[in-house]
Motif scaffolding. Structure first.
Motif, PDB file in Angstrom:
ATOM      1  N   LYS A 233      75.602  74.608 125.812  1.00 47.35           N
ATOM      2  CA  LYS A 233      76.158  74.476 127.159  1.00 47.35           C
ATOM      3  C   LYS A 233      77.459  73.676 127.186  1.00 47.35           C
ATOM      4  O   LYS A 233      78.107  73.589 128.217  1.00 47.35           O
ATOM      5  N   SER A 234      77.849  73.071 126.063  1.00 50.47           N
ATOM      6  CA  SER A 234      79.028  72.211 126.084  1.00 50.47           C
ATOM      7  C   SER A 234      80.301  73.038 126.229  1.00 50.47           C
ATOM      8  O   SER A 234      80.424  74.131 125.685  1.00 50.47           O
ATOM      9  N   SER A 235      81.241  72.509 126.980  1.00 45.60           N
ATOM     10  CA  SER A 235      82.547  73.128 127.150  1.00 45.60           C
ATOM     11  C   SER A 235      83.509  72.036 127.585  1.00 45.60           C
ATOM     12  O   SER A 235      83.502  71.621 128.749  1.00 45.60           O
ATOM     13  N   ASP A 258      85.871  71.771 122.465  1.00 44.38           N
ATOM     14  CA  ASP A 258      84.643  72.289 121.870  1.00 44.38           C
ATOM     15  C   ASP A 258      83.967  73.171 122.906  1.00 44.38           C
ATOM     16  O   ASP A 258      84.034  72.920 124.105  1.00 44.38           O
ATOM     17  N   LYS A 259      83.312  74.234 122.439  1.00 45.45           N
ATOM     18  CA  LYS A 259      82.696  75.215 123.314  1.00 45.45           C
ATOM     19  C   LYS A 259      81.395  75.692 122.685  1.00 45.45           C
ATOM     20  O   LYS A 259      81.365  76.081 121.514  1.00 45.45           O
ATOM     21  N   GLY A 260      80.303  75.633 123.453  1.00 44.32           N
ATOM     22  CA  GLY A 260      79.012  76.090 122.968  1.00 44.32           C
ATOM     23  C   GLY A 260      78.621  77.422 123.578  1.00 44.32           C
ATOM     24  O   GLY A 260      78.942  77.708 124.741  1.00 44.32           O
ATOM     25  N   PHE A 261      77.931  78.243 122.792  1.00 45.59           N
ATOM     26  CA  PHE A 261      77.440  79.547 123.256  1.00 45.59           C
ATOM     27  C   PHE A 261      76.001  79.708 122.783  1.00 45.59           C
ATOM     28  O   PHE A 261      75.614  79.178 121.745  1.00 45.59           O
ATOM     29  N   ASP A 266      67.554  82.643 121.164  1.00 41.12           N
ATOM     30  CA  ASP A 266      67.060  81.511 120.384  1.00 41.12           C
ATOM     31  C   ASP A 266      68.068  81.074 119.319  1.00 41.12           C
ATOM     32  O   ASP A 266      67.693  80.615 118.256  1.00 41.12           O
ATOM     33  N   GLY A 267      69.337  81.206 119.612  1.00 39.77           N
ATOM     34  CA  GLY A 267      70.358  80.800 118.660  1.00 39.77           C
ATOM     35  C   GLY A 267      71.473  80.038 119.335  1.00 39.77           C
ATOM     36  O   GLY A 267      71.530  79.932 120.569  1.00 39.77           O
ATOM     37  N   TYR A 268      72.346  79.479 118.558  1.00 41.67           N
ATOM     38  CA  TYR A 268      73.441  78.670 119.098  1.00 41.67           C
ATOM     39  C   TYR A 268      74.705  78.887 118.275  1.00 41.67           C
ATOM     40  O   TYR A 268      74.663  79.225 117.083  1.00 41.67           O
ATOM     41  N   VAL A 269      75.826  78.708 118.932  1.00 36.89           N
ATOM     42  CA  VAL A 269      77.139  78.694 118.287  1.00 36.89           C
ATOM     43  C   VAL A 269      77.938  77.587 118.941  1.00 36.89           C
ATOM     44  O   VAL A 269      77.956  77.472 120.176  1.00 36.89           O
ATOM     45  N   ASN A 270      78.586  76.749 118.139  1.00 32.71           N
ATOM     46  CA  ASN A 270      79.488  75.736 118.681  1.00 32.71           C
ATOM     47  C   ASN A 270      80.808  75.827 117.950  1.00 32.71           C
ATOM     48  O   ASN A 270      80.869  75.727 116.723  1.00 32.71           O
ATOM     49  N   LEU A 271      81.867  76.029 118.710  1.00 33.51           N
ATOM     50  CA  LEU A 271      83.222  76.164 118.177  1.00 33.51           C
ATOM     51  C   LEU A 271      84.040  74.971 118.645  1.00 33.51           C
ATOM     52  O   LEU A 271      84.009  74.610 119.824  1.00 33.51           O
ATOM     53  N   ILE A 841      88.111  66.568 129.963  1.00 32.49           N
ATOM     54  CA  ILE A 841      87.749  67.503 131.027  1.00 32.49           C
ATOM     55  C   ILE A 841      86.528  68.295 130.583  1.00 32.49           C
ATOM     56  O   ILE A 841      86.537  68.929 129.526  1.00 32.49           O
ATOM     57  N   SER A 842      85.467  68.258 131.390  1.00 31.07           N
ATOM     58  CA  SER A 842      84.273  69.068 131.147  1.00 31.07           C
ATOM     59  C   SER A 842      84.377  70.309 132.009  1.00 31.07           C
ATOM     60  O   SER A 842      84.511  70.215 133.238  1.00 31.07           O
ATOM     61  N   LEU A 843      84.307  71.461 131.397  1.00 33.45           N
ATOM     62  CA  LEU A 843      84.502  72.716 132.123  1.00 33.45           C
ATOM     63  C   LEU A 843      83.174  73.319 132.555  1.00 33.45           C
ATOM     64  O   LEU A 843      82.124  72.983 132.040  1.00 33.45           O
TER      65      LEU A 843
END
Length: 843
Positions: A233-235, A258-261, A266-271, A841-843
């Motif tokens: 959920k991070s952005s 940083d951006k989370g998807f 049941d998986g995650y991606v953080n860029l 800034i939290s988006l």
């Protein structure tokens, strides 16, 4: 077995913790072989989508298996994560936005530094931020030459090579850029922490104890584990800019995100990524001999850096998980060399010049892993990692006077050398938990590893090394070039045993085979006993093994300055053999520590640990040879020196097993959290490190003379602070927050060389030195933050508010009168006050 955590955040109960100046010192029950660090697992990934689920997790205080809630969509300041109970990582800690957590269980001291605490230091670089936070971590006042372009930290005053660095619990590759200049870091080629974007980091774990079985025995000083974010959920985006206000230069700025998807249900991606730039910082001062006010001889490098990180994981089935992460970094750096007077190359530089060393660097790593279940309750985890650092070096604003004399021209920008360091790591781990009765259990883990290391040196263009080479340093000749590799095979076993409810015993062992340096057997035993919920004792003993790196064995270089030259010779070369060199032996260590963990009153956490680290056969540059012996060795390399050099200022060294040392110290960590009700909350913390290294045995040449001179002994023993204290206060009230930090750096002492302005009998002496003392000093840092809106946070701050600088060296020890400070000390930065502003800034 309790572990330092992999890519997941620390979950919900813990028994030891000293949150120092915003950094939480958790004592996790670390296994004998430093199995305390988790492999990258997907245990924190929800198995039923982004909703709430429960996952069993064992807590040491009860010995029972409990269900720990896991909410993937939790508020960003309250993100619980659970560790898979079917693996040996069975401690859980609930992470919140406060650095204080209840002390629970610890066999070895571990400091936890969160991303927020790193950011509040005001430092853009990870290495600099850690040095502001943790008293066991120091960095040099300034780096020389190419080493100024690579971040390097000293843990407990030891060499950077003595710290093992992991990312998500997996060994990280080291830099190809060896520190080649005389000093306490000479020969080091550490992991460059700054090549990972800070925005990708969830937290950093610092083990202040010897590594052992699972991850390698070469962490003689300790281990740093960088844990990457995995929020779906991070952005966020952030930006910061600042400068050395009292100096008027050294301007810095950075932009990051940083951006989370979610990856399916049941998986995650953080860029995450960052773009960073810093201008040259040039120390102000007037040199009577050159007439220059802003002489760049004493400066910090200009750098532009882009970094990216991708962290991901997913369940393929109920019993099979996949995970991985990728990091990439590009850096262009430029550092000034010593000033050359007008008579050095008047045809091109009639007013004199300062050569500029430039580095073009590519750094990347890729990790892929799978983990799953086996019959009879066993679990497996297999991963592979390839990492490399590739450095292309050049000199500009320089030239080769000898080349000009023979050919009537000289290039002013020349490629000088190339270095590449590669590592390929493979690990298979098998684990199982055995529960005998409430409070009595055994976590067993064993496995095998393989590591392939490869080091490559490429020669420079002919003009870079022709007849002594360029001004600045000579490029590498074809005789210096080559490629070397080795294989490292290892097997390990470790266990965390609870024979009684209040007794925890960790033990394990590791066997390693190096194809170039032989075999090693290492192990660790640690124990903790909790007398009450508020008081416990702990102790560890371990041994370590650090084989000489490929860089220490094969690096060679020649540097020519206006009136002298210095050469680094490969230890196995004919040139080094002419000076008495012998094959390098591995460093072997014995590490013992003991301490107490207590909570004398509610919310006051204190830990006290004493330690001793004995290291045998420490690898260091051999006693400098000068004059005809050095000139002869340099000629055996196939190099020719220019005429007119002072023979007393021509030196040659090689790496050797110079001495055995004993490092003794004391760590005290304390924190106290006060709730001030309508006046907010206040977190107070104190962290102290006392550290002393002495020579236990000095190795000698065949004729009985000592290998190390007084200066080199000082590099091992007194170049790092004898003490470091960090006092921190973090206050929050409504939309405001204030962080105030006071840091005291203790005394450092170095035996510095007499330079050109000294009496003739002392100039460049390798036996007579000036004992220079950097006296203790306090530095003050302040940051004030304001939550302008729900999504925007603003901060302004200053580091070293009162512009404290190190002591200046006497003119007799300052090259051309311009090298004002002792760059080989670790402590007070030479940059003075730094002021900055930041927006998040939290988006």
């Amino acid at each position: 077995m309790p572990r330092l955590h992999g890519p997941y955040r620390l979950p919900a109960s813990l028994l030891s913790l000293s949150c120092l100046m915003g950094s939480c010192s958790f004592g996790l029950g670390l296994s004998t072989a430093m199995s305390g660090l988790t492999s990258p697992a997907l245990a924190a990934v929800p198995t039923h989508g982004p909703g709430t689920n429960t996952r069993a997790a064992h807590t040491k205080d009860s010995g029972a298996t409990k269900a720990v809630p896991h909410t993937a969509t939790a508020h960003p300041h309250h993100r619980p994560h659970a560790i898979n109970a079917t693996s040996t990582e069975h401690l859980t800690v609930r992470q919140t936005n406060t650095p204080l957590k209840r002390a629970r269980t610890s066999t070895s001291p571990v400091d936890i530094v969160t991303a927020q605490q790193l950011q509040r230091t005001g430092q853009i670089n990870v290495a600099d931020a850690l040095a502001r936070i943790n008293p066991s971590v120091t960095i040099s006042t300034a780096g020389y030459d190419a080493s100024a372009l690579t971040s390097s930290i000293r843990l407990r005053g030891l060499n950077p090579n003595h710290t093992l660095v992991l990312v998500n619990g997996i060994r990280r590759h080291t830099t190809a850029n060896i520190s080649a200049d005389s000093g306490p870091e000479e020969g080091s080629s550490p992991v460059d922490l700054n090549m990972i974007p800070p925005e990708a980091i969830d937290h950093i774990e610092i083990l202040r104890d010897g590594a052992a079985s699972r991850y390698g025995a070469d962490g003689l000083a300790g281990v740093i584990n960088i844990v990457l974010k995995k929020d779906i959920k991070s952005s966020n985006i952030d930006a910061q800019t600042g400068a050395n206000a009292y100096n008027g230069d050294g301007w810095q700025y950075q932009f990051g995100f940083d951006k989370g998807f979610s990856l399916g249900e049941d998986g995650y991606v953080n860029l995450a990524g960052q773009m960073f730039h810093t201008d040259h910082f040039i120390q102000k001062g007037l040199d009577d001999r050159t007439g220059l006010y802003d002489d760049p001889a004493l400066s910090l490098a200009e750098q532009t850096r882009q970094t990216l990180s991708l962290n991901f994981g997913k369940h393929f089935t109920q019993s099979l998980e996949g995970y991985g992460f990728v990091t990439y970094a590009h850096r262009h750096g430029e550092g000034f060399q010593d000033y050359r007077t007008p008579d050095v190359f008047p045809q091109y530089f009639p007013n004199g010049f300062s050569p500029i060393e430039a580095m073009e660097e590519q750094d990347f790593a890729v990790t892929l892993g799978l983990k799953g279940r086996l019959p009879a309750g066993f679990h497996w985890d297999a991963n592979t990692t390839y990492g490399a650092d590739d450095d292309h070096m050049s000199l500009k604003n320089s030239g080769n006077p000898a080349y000009y004399a023979d050919y009537g021209t000289s290039p002013t920008k020349v490629r000088t050398e190339r270095f590449k360091n590669e590592q390929w790591n493979n690990t298979l781990n098998i684990s199982r938990k055995f529960a005998f009765a409430p409070g009595r259990s055994l976590d067993l883990s064993f496995g095998a590893q393989h590591r392939l290391e490869k080091y490559t040196i490429g020669a420079g263009e002919p003009a870079s090394y022709y007849k002594g080479g360029l001004q600045g340093f000579s490029g590498l000749m074809p005789q210096n070039a080559g490629s070397w590799n080795r294989n490292v095979w290892a097997g390990y076993i470790d266990a965390d045993f609870h024979p009684l409810r209040h007794l925890d015993v960790d033990f394990g062992g590791r066997y390693e085979h190096y194809t170039d340096s032989g075999n090693a057997q290492t192990g660790k035993v640690a124990a903790r006993y909790d007398f009450t919920k508020r008081f416990a004792i702990r102790a560890t003993i371990s041994n370590g093994y650090r084989a000489p790196t490929l860089l220490e064995q094969h690096y060679s270089a020649l540097s020519v300055i206006p009136n002298g030259a210095s050469a680094s010779l490969p230890v196995s070369s004919v040139a080094a053999s002419s000076l008495g060199a012998q094959k390098l032996k591995a460093e072997r260590s014995t590490n013992a520590s003991g301490g107490i963990v207590m909570e004398p009153i509610t919310n006051l956490h204190v830990s006290v640990d004493v330690y001793q680290i004995n290291i045998r056969n420490r690898i260091a540059p051999g006693g400098s040879f000068q004059g005809s012996a050095a000139e002869n060795a340099i000629s055996l390399m196939g190099a020719a020196l220019p005429g007119g050099l002072d023979p007393d200022n021509v030196t040659a060294t090689y790496f050797t097993n110079g001495a055995s040392t004993r490092t003794q110290g004391l760590d005290i960590m304390a924190d106290y959290n006060l709730k001030l009700h309508r006046y907010g909350s206040l977190n107070l913390s104190m962290a102290l490190n006392l550290n002393r290294t002495r020579i236990h045995h000095l190795n000698t040449y065949a004729d009985g003379s000592p290998i190390l001179n007084a200066q080199q002994i000082g590099y091992l023993t007194t170049a790092s602070p004898r003490s470091k204290i960090v006092l921190n206060a973090y206050w929050k009230l409504n939309r405001w927050n204030v962080n105030l930090r006071q840091t005291r750096y203790g005394e450092t002492v170095n035996n510095v060389t007499y330079q050109d302005q000294a009496p003739a009998a002392l100039q460049y002496s390798q036996s007579q030195f000036h004992r220079f003392v950097n006296t203790p000093a306090w530095l003050t840092d302040l940051e004030v933050g304001f939550q302008a809106t729900k999504r925007i946070h603003l901060a302004i701050g200053g580091n070293n508010l009162f512009n404290v600088r190190p002591r200046r060296m006497p003119a007799a020890n300052s090259y051309l009168g311009t090298l004002f400070y002792d760059n080989n000390s670790a402590g007070i930065p030479m940059t003075g006050g730094y002021y900055y502003g930041r927006i998040n800034i939290s988006l």
